[in-house]
Design a protein around this motif. Structure first.
Motif, PDB file in Angstrom:
ATOM      1  N   LYS A   1      -1.095   4.228  -1.783  1.00 42.77           N
ATOM      2  CA  LYS A   1      -2.476   4.086  -1.317  1.00 42.77           C
ATOM      3  C   LYS A   1      -2.579   4.514   0.137  1.00 42.77           C
TER       4      LYS A   1
ATOM      5  N   TYR B   1       0.830  -1.198   0.000  1.00 42.44           N
ATOM      6  CA  TYR B   1       0.000   0.000   0.000  1.00 42.44           C
ATOM      7  C   TYR B   1       0.867   1.252   0.000  1.00 42.44           C
TER       8      TYR B   1
ATOM      9  N   VAL C   1      -6.478  -2.871   4.640  1.00 38.22           N
ATOM     10  CA  VAL C   1      -5.358  -3.809   4.765  1.00 38.22           C
ATOM     11  C   VAL C   1      -5.880  -5.180   5.193  1.00 38.22           C
TER      12      VAL C   1
END
Length: 187
Positions: free
Chosen positions: A26, A21, A33
Motif C-alpha cells: 500500500k 502498509y 497511517v
C-alpha cells in the motif's frame, strides 16, 4: 532526549502500521497511517514529517541487521567468501524487506540514523571489494559503481515474477548473485 512513554508507544504503533502498509504494497500516506493507527494526524507528522522518514523507520531493523552482517563478513579471513557473504546478505535483505530497496535508492535520507547506516554499508562494501581486489580474486576492473546497479538488478529480476514465493525469490536472487560473481571472479 528520550521520548515520554506514551509518545514512544505512539511511535512504535505508527511504525507497526506502516510496516503492514509496506508489506501489503500500500502507498505510505501519513494521513492514512494515522487513520489506521487511530492516532491524530499531527502526532504522526510530529514523529515522521514525511512518508520517506516513516519508510526509513520501517527499514531500520533490516538495515541494522545488514550492518551487523557486514561486520561478520569483515571478520571472514577469505576475501572472496567475505565479499560473497556480504552481497548474499544484501540480496536477502532487499528481497525480504520491501522497505529496504527504496531507502537504498533514495538520493538522500530523512533520518540521521538511516544516513549513518547507509554510509556504514557503503564503507563496508568498499572495504570488502578492496580486499577482494588486493587478493586478486575479483576482476580489478569491477568497481563499486558497477556492483550497485547489478545488485539492484538481481533483486528486481528475482522479484519480477510475482508467482514466486519469498523462499523461491531468495533462492533465485542468490542463484543470480552466484552467476554474477562467477563472471567477475578471478581464479
Amino acid at each position: 532526549m528520550p521520548l515520554r512513554k506514551d509518545a514512544a508507544q505512539n511511535r512504535r504503533h505508527i511504525v507497526e502500521i506502516a510496516r503492514r502498509y509496506v508489506d501489503e504494497g500500500k502507498p505510505l500516506q501519513l494521513n492514512d497511517v494515522a487513520r489506521t493507527a487511530s492516532i491524530g494526524v499531527a502526532t504522526v507528522y510530529r514523529h515522521f514529517p514525511t512518508p520517506e522518514a516513516l519508510l526509513e523507520a520501517v527499514a531500520l531493523p533490516a538495515l541494522e541487521e545488514l550492518v551487523r552482517r557486514a561486520g561478520q563478513a569483515s571478520t571472514e579471513p577469505d576475501p572472496w567468501t567475505a565479499l560473497h557473504d556480504f552481497l548474499a546478505a544484501a540480496i536477502e535483505t532487499m528481497l525480504a524487506d520491501p522497505a529496504v530497496p527504496p531507502v537504498f535508492a533514495a538520493a538522500t535520507t530523512s533520518l540521521e540514523h538511516t544516513g549513518d547506516l547507509r554510509r556504514g554499508l557503503v564503507t563496508a562494501f568498499a572495504q570488502l571489494l578492496s580486499r577482494a581486489h588486493a587478493a586478486g580474486v575479483i576482476d580489478p576492473a569491477v568497481t563499486e559503481a558497477d556492483m550497485t546497479p547489478l545488485m539492484c538488478g538481481i533483486a528486481y529480476a528475482a522479484k519480477v515474477h510475482n508467482t514466486l514465493g519469498p523462499a523461491e525469490q531468495a533462492a533465485t536472487g542468490l542463484r543470480y548473485l552466484d552467476l554474477l560473481l562467477t563472471g567477475v571472479r578471478r581464479p
